[in-house]
Structures are given as structure tokens and as C-alpha cells.
Scaffold this active site. Structure first.
Site, PDB file in Angstrom:
ATOM      1  N   TYR A 367       0.848  -1.194   0.000  1.00 31.80           N
ATOM      2  CA  TYR A 367       0.000   0.000   0.000  1.00 31.80           C
ATOM      3  C   TYR A 367       0.883   1.244   0.000  1.00 31.80           C
ATOM      4  O   TYR A 367       1.763   1.390   0.848  1.00 31.80           O
ATOM      5  CB  TYR A 367      -0.904  -0.037   1.227  1.00 31.80           C
ATOM      6  CG  TYR A 367      -1.923   1.090   1.341  1.00 31.80           C
ATOM      7  CD1 TYR A 367      -2.202   1.944   0.287  1.00 31.80           C
ATOM      8  CD2 TYR A 367      -2.629   1.284   2.518  1.00 31.80           C
ATOM      9  CE1 TYR A 367      -3.134   2.957   0.393  1.00 31.80           C
ATOM     10  CE2 TYR A 367      -3.579   2.284   2.653  1.00 31.80           C
ATOM     11  CZ  TYR A 367      -3.821   3.130   1.587  1.00 31.80           C
ATOM     12  OH  TYR A 367      -4.753   4.129   1.705  1.00 31.80           O
ATOM     13  N   CYS A 368       0.648   2.150  -0.958  1.00 30.20           N
ATOM     14  CA  CYS A 368       1.339   3.439  -1.017  1.00 30.20           C
ATOM     15  C   CYS A 368       2.850   3.214  -1.080  1.00 30.20           C
ATOM     16  O   CYS A 368       3.347   2.502  -1.947  1.00 30.20           O
ATOM     17  CB  CYS A 368       0.920   4.297   0.171  1.00 30.20           C
ATOM     18  SG  CYS A 368       1.579   5.983   0.171  1.00 30.20           S
ATOM     19  N   LEU A 369       3.592   3.801  -0.162  1.00 29.85           N
ATOM     20  CA  LEU A 369       5.045   3.632  -0.136  1.00 29.85           C
ATOM     21  C   LEU A 369       5.433   2.178   0.069  1.00 29.85           C
ATOM     22  O   LEU A 369       6.463   1.709  -0.445  1.00 29.85           O
ATOM     23  CB  LEU A 369       5.623   4.517   0.976  1.00 29.85           C
ATOM     24  CG  LEU A 369       7.137   4.549   1.165  1.00 29.85           C
ATOM     25  CD1 LEU A 369       7.838   4.850  -0.136  1.00 29.85           C
ATOM     26  CD2 LEU A 369       7.497   5.571   2.223  1.00 29.85           C
ATOM     27  N   PHE A 395      -1.621  -1.105  -3.963  1.00 30.12           N
ATOM     28  CA  PHE A 395      -2.695  -0.146  -3.703  1.00 30.12           C
ATOM     29  C   PHE A 395      -2.114   1.271  -3.754  1.00 30.12           C
ATOM     30  O   PHE A 395      -1.281   1.627  -2.921  1.00 30.12           O
ATOM     31  CB  PHE A 395      -3.306  -0.368  -2.310  1.00 30.12           C
ATOM     32  CG  PHE A 395      -3.923  -1.717  -2.087  1.00 30.12           C
ATOM     33  CD1 PHE A 395      -4.372  -2.499  -3.146  1.00 30.12           C
ATOM     34  CD2 PHE A 395      -4.068  -2.217  -0.799  1.00 30.12           C
ATOM     35  CE1 PHE A 395      -4.948  -3.735  -2.926  1.00 30.12           C
ATOM     36  CE2 PHE A 395      -4.648  -3.455  -0.567  1.00 30.12           C
ATOM     37  CZ  PHE A 395      -5.091  -4.214  -1.633  1.00 30.12           C
TER      38      PHE A 395
END
Length: 633
Positions: A367-369, A395
Site C-alpha cells: 500500500y502506497c510507499l 494499492f
């Protein structure tokens, strides 16, 4: 803190130069003095030089170190008053703009013409209002996302004139700060963005006498809304200076109200805890799911309340779920880098997971980073012949940072040097400093609207689980954040094949497992067109899904929740590339949450259900979920 760094520097001056592995990427020095290789050749003593010359050279090292300490300490002190923004970088952008505007007399004539025409339009509108009242059509409409003047009171005299004049003024400044030949694209964006932020500060919606909704509310409440607003202001100020969380977060306790899906911590190192969640079905898919959240946030956004927990949903769908919980770093973690996060994070988790479900391939999720780190990990594993991954899901995660949204406005050498000096002093990027940067990107939604609602209207917005999570921020280690910003945002090393994992470059084209990538329509952190570039960087099957919502709300998309929709389409490895605009037309649109679509995709790439594995395997669990790292302030 600066004094402590000075002591470290003085000790280092008398020792041998530090090895190269303490240097950051792209020449970034991760210590407050230069290596010998950075000193001009004529300042390095040779064997033929006299002792006096060598003493002069040693003196130059001391002066260099002292100068570095003075400059960094000054920048760090200044950053406390500028919210981490570099005055030099901003001044450079405005100088670029004003210089080119000075040498563009045609543009200035055009601006005078626009100002005149806007004045005429406004006068025309005012005269029509005098005749037709508030039924006269507006001379300018706000942008679709601007809800400040949507209320009925803004269309009555004199507030219709007030807000129309403001919007015309704002539009003129947009014309003045854009479209000037010769100004670099980044400088133009910085000047336009900063000017817009300044104008938004003086929006008529922010003041009592020019906001009809606030005035009406004040008359209705006999002024008590202002009394309540003052109480809210004092309470928030007291909480802020004492380091307390916002009002209402006490009703959302981690482990009691949030992050309550049953599980146990089965592994811990200096950077992560690995949680294995208890099965919710009699049989599970043989391939476990490993989730790598971003360390810029607490992991439990994916395990919020029971009704909107992605972890709980996955276990109910028959998956064995593992989750990384990152440590909240402090000053002692200042030298942890991106490679440490890779080896101590997903690689260590895969090793620990393998002891629970040996010889099983893994559905990896980032997710993200965390998704960016997982992509780097997957590329390094593919390069090294490690085939433990079954699929890769990302994500709202970027792998190409050339169009990384408004965060790119302030990613340049001057700004990063200023930010590094701020982190150098304290050893990390503070959560409040980071939160302030994100709030600035959406100041109308996250700052000014809140000020009007809570301090002028005197109304507290009810705390939600997502808001409580958002207030539970984390820190970022100095070295890691410097490497992240420089190598990914500034230099785009991952997309261009220069990013090193384990001292060797990685290439995303080595990834051969199927990829499921999720983007969100209103993402200010990872714009969906940026996340869509995974199609350009890989030679494997990519299923891309675009959902409604923003960076967080779009991902937390529980079934039977609010109205949702999404588009999805799969590109096989042999298919031709489809650009984002064409994809929007061709991708099938579906109603509802995207979670069932993703779990169906996972099911299609999983084996027949088996008996659930024991929690921890042969290892005795270290404690109950959510663990201890998530509770660190």
C-alpha cells in the site's frame, strides 16, 4: 541536538574518513562532514607535502565541518518557522517568474487587458444584480471541487458581489502566474500553487463579516457559536503544544476499537513486527497473503473497525493473512536506509512467513510507499532467482515518479537540501511536519473549511475511525527519507533502472508474476495516471483497477458501505499498450466495492483450499495482535 552532532563531528575529524557505505544516493552525505573524496584535490595532503602543509589541510577539514554544522543548524532552525519549505527554493521560483514576466511586455499587456475585461464583467454583473437581484447569472463559476460558495447565502447581495470579485481576482492571478515563456515548469507550478495558497488565506469564506452562513449562524445562536469556537480553538491549541491527539481520538483506541481482528505477533526485529491473523473459515487457500503497508502511516488503516477492515474481509474469504507493522522510528534509527527497510521489512517477513507455511508461494500486497518498496523487492527477488511470490498487488503505489502530483512542486535540490538539514538535526522527519505538508496540498478541504466549521460555526466534526487513524502519524528516519525523496522522486531511479537493491540495480521488467494495481480517482498523493505507469515498466500481466475516492477512502472500500464504483481491465503480457485516456473509455465500469473483484482475482490464482496452518507454525507467538510497535508514539 545540534551540539550533539557537533561532538560527533569533532570526533570524526580526528579519525580516518568514513567508508563510502555511509554516503546516501546521488552524492548525498548522510553525516555532517564531507568525505575525503569530496575535498578538492589541492586540499588533500600527499606524502610529499611538508608537515606544515598537512596541518593546513587538517585545519581545512575542521573549518569545513564547522561551516557545515553552522549552515545545517541555521537551516534546521529556519525550517521550524517555514513548515519545512526552503525560502531559497521558493525565492528562486519567484525570481524565475518575475524575471521572465519583466521581459515579457506582451504578457503584461495581456494581463492588463484581462484585468480590464474582468472589471467590466464584474460591473456588468453588479448592474444586473441591482435590477434582477440574486437571480442574475454569475459572471464566473467556481471550480467543481470548490464548495466554499455553494450555500444559498452567497448568491444574495452583497455576498454575491464579494465572492464573485474574489473568484475573478483568483482567476487573474492564475493567468498572471502561468503561461509565461521561459519559466521552468516546476517554478511555474510552485508560483501558481503558492499564490493560490496565499489567496485562499484571504477568501471571504474565512471571515465572519464576509461569510453569510457564519453571520446567519451567529444571529441564530446569539453569538454562542463564537464562544464555542473560541473554546475549541483554546482546546486544540493546548492539545497541540502538549503533544496530545485531537479531540475525540480517545474514543478510538488501538486494540480495543481499532485493529481488533484476532491474530498474534509471530516475529519481531528492530524495524517490524509480523502479525499472523487467525483463520475465519474451516479451510483456506494454500497461498498466504502478505501485506506491506506504508511506514508513513500506521498499518491498521487496513484493519480499522470490524465493519471496514480489509484484513477481516480477507480472512472471511478464506485467506491466511500476514501483516507487517512498522516500528515508529526515533533518533537512534536515523541511519536506516531504503535497503534496510527492504531487508528488515518484506524480505524478513517472507522468511518468517516461510516457517509457518513452508514451500508456499505468497500473494504479496503493498500500500502506497509499501507498494513501491514491494515492487523493488519483487524486482530484486526476480533478479536473484527468488520465486517465492505468486502475485503482486499494489494499492495506490507509484513506481514512476515523473507525474507524482503536487508533491513534486517542492521536490528539487534546494528544497531537499533544506529538508535534509531539518532531519539531520533531529534524526527524523516529525509526523506533524509531514502532516502539515499533506494538509497544505488540500488546504481548502483540510485547513480552512475546518477552521470555519470548528472556530467560527462552533461545531465539532464527529471523530471517525479513519480520522483517528489519520491523527496517529509516524516519523520517517533521516537517511531513508532522504534516499526516498532523492532516488525516487527527484532522480526517478527505479523507473530508469538505476535503483540499487543489495548493491546491484533492479529492473521492474524482471517481474514476471501477475500484477493487480489499484488507483483512486481523487488521489493527491499518488495520482492514478502515475500509478497507471506500471504498464510501461513491466512485461507481465497487469490488471488495473480505478476506483472512486481518494488515497485512503478509495482503498478502504468495504462492501455494503457507501455508494462506490470502479473500472477494471486486464492487459496480458503480449497485449499492446493502452494509454490512460483510452483505458478510461475501454475499461468496464462496475458498481459497488472493488474488494470482491480483487479477491476473485486472487482466488483465480490460488490453489484448492486446505486446512488452515497453525499460528506461528513451530514458533511460539510473541504476543497478541496488534502488537507493541503500533502503540509507539
Amino acid at each position: 541536538m545540534a551540539a550533539g552532532r557537533a561532538t560527533d563531528t569533532a570526533a570524526a575529524i580526528s579519525s580516518k574518513p568514513a567508508p563510502d557505505n555511509v554516503r546516501g544516493p546521488a552524492g548525498t552525505v548522510l553525516r555532517p562532514f564531507p568525505a575525503a573524496a569530496e575535498v578538492p584535490a589541492d586540499r588533500i595532503p600527499s606524502a610529499q607535502e611538508s608537515p606544515a602543509s598537512q596541518i593546513d589541510a587538517r585545519d581545512s577539514f575542521a573549518v569545513t565541518a564547522l561551516a557545515d554544522i553552522i549552515d545545517r543548524s541555521l537551516h534546521a532552525a529556519g525550517a521550524r518557522f517555514t513548515a519545512g519549505l526552503s525560502p531559497a527554493a521558493l525565492a528562486h521560483a519567484y525570481l524565475d517568474w518575475v524575471t521572465h514576466l519583466t521581459y515579457a511586455p506582451g504578457k503584461r499587456v495581456q494581463l492588463v487587458d484581462k484585468a480590464t475585461r474582468k472589471a467590466v464583467r464584474f460591473a456588468n454583473y453588479a448592474s444586473r444584480c441591482a435590477v434582477a437581484g440574486h437571480e442574475a447569472p454569475c459572471c464566473i463559476e467556481p471550480l467543481p471541487q470548490d464548495k466554499r460558495f455553494a450555500g444559498e447565502g452567497w448568491h444574495k447581495w452583497p455576498y454575491n458581489l464579494v465572492h464573485q470579485a474574489f473568484l475573478l481576482h483568483q482567476q487573474w492571478w492564475h493567468n498572471a502566474t502561468t503561461g509565461i515563456r521561459g519559466v521552468t515548469k516546476q517554478h511555474e507550478s510552485m508560483v501558481e500553487f503558492t499564490s493560490r495558497q496565499i489567496l485562499d488565506t484571504f477568501s471571504p469564506s474565512n471571515f465572519i463579516l464576509t461569510n453569510p452562513e457564519v453571520l446567519q449562524h451567529t444571529f441564530k445562536n446569539g453569538g454562542m457559536n463564537l464562544v464555542r469556537g473560541l473554546q475549541n480553538l483554546v482546546e486544540d491549541w493546548e492539545r497541540s503544544i502538549s503533544g496530545k491527539k485531537p479531540v475525540g481520538t480517545e474514543n478510538f483506541v488501538v486494540g480495543r476499537d481499532l485493529a481488533v481482528t484476532p491474530g498474534k505477533v509471530i516475529y519481531r526485529n528492530r524495524l517490524i513486527e509480523l502479525i499472523q491473523y487467525a483463520p475465519a473459515t474451516d479451510r483456506v487457500r494454500p497461498e498466504p497473503v502478505l501485506i506491506v503497508p506504508a511506514w508513513i502511516m500506521k498499518y491498521y488503516i487496513l484493519d480499522l473497525s470490524p465493519q471496514n477492515s480489509l484484513v477481516k474481509y480477507l480472512t472471511q474469504q478464506g485467506f491466511t493473512v500476514f501483516m507487517i507493522s512498522w516500528k515508529n522510528p526515533g533518533p537512534d534509527d536515523r541511519d536506516l536506509g531504503m535497503n534496510d527497510y527492504r531487508t528488515l521489512g518484506p524480505m524478513a517477513a517472507l522468511d518468517a512467513l516461510g516457517a509457518v507455511v513452508p514451500d508456499r508461494k505468497v500473494h504479496a500486497v503493498g500500500y502506497c510507499l509499501g507498494g513501491t518498496l514491494l515492487a523493488i523487492t519483487a524486482a530484486a527477488m526476480a533478479r536473484d532467482g527468488d520465486d517465492r511470490l505468486k502475485s503482486l498487488t499494489m494499492f495506490a503505489a507509484q513506481t514512476d515518479f515523473t507525474e507524482a502530483g503536487e508533491l513534486m512542486l517542492f521536490i528539487n535540490e534546494g528544497q531537499l537540501a533544506f529538508l535534509e538539514d531539518m532531519m539531520w538535526e533531529q534524526g527524523f522527519l516529525d509526523s506533524r511536519q509531514m502532516a502539515g505538508a499533506f494538509q497544505m496540498l488540500r488546504s481548502n478541504d483540510l485547513v480552512w473549511s475546518r477552521i470555519v466549521r470548528e472556530y467560527l460555526m462552533g461545531e465539532r466534526q464527529p471523530m471517525t475511525d479513519l480520522m483517528a487513524w489519520n491523527a496517529d502519524a509516524t516519523r520517517m528516519p533521516y537517511r531513508m527519507h532522504s534516499e526516498y525523496l532523492r532516488r525516487l522522486f527527484l532522480d526517478n531511479d527505479l523507473a530508469e533502472g538505476r535503483f540499487e537493491a543489495g548493491d546491484k540495480p533492479v529492473a521492474l521488467t524482471d517481474v514476471r508474476v501477475p500484477i493487480f494495481a489499484v488507483g483512486t480517482e481523487r488521489d493527491h498523493v499518488a495520482p492514478w495516471r502515475s500509478t497507471y505507469k506500471i504498464h510501461l515498466l513491466t512485461d507481465t500481466e497487469v490488471t488495473y483497477l480505478l476506483t472512486t475516492g481518494g488515497h485512503n477512502v478509495g482503498i478502504v472500500s468495504e462492501p455494503n458501505g457507501r455508494a462506490r464504483s470502479f473500472r477494471v481491465m486486464t492487459k496480458n503480457a503480449s497485449d499492446r499498450y493502452v494509454d490512460p485516456a483510452t483505458w478510461l473509455v475501454q475499461a468496464a465500469q462496475k458498481q459497488g466495492s472493488w474488494w470482491p473483484e480483487w479477491t476473485a482475482w486472487l482466488n483465480a490464482r490460488s490453489g484448492e483450499p486446505i486446512v488452515p496452518p497453525n499460528i506461528g507454525g513451530v514458533v511460539v507467538p510473541l504476543g497478541e495482535a496488534p502488537g507493541s510497535y503500533v502503540l509507539q508514539e
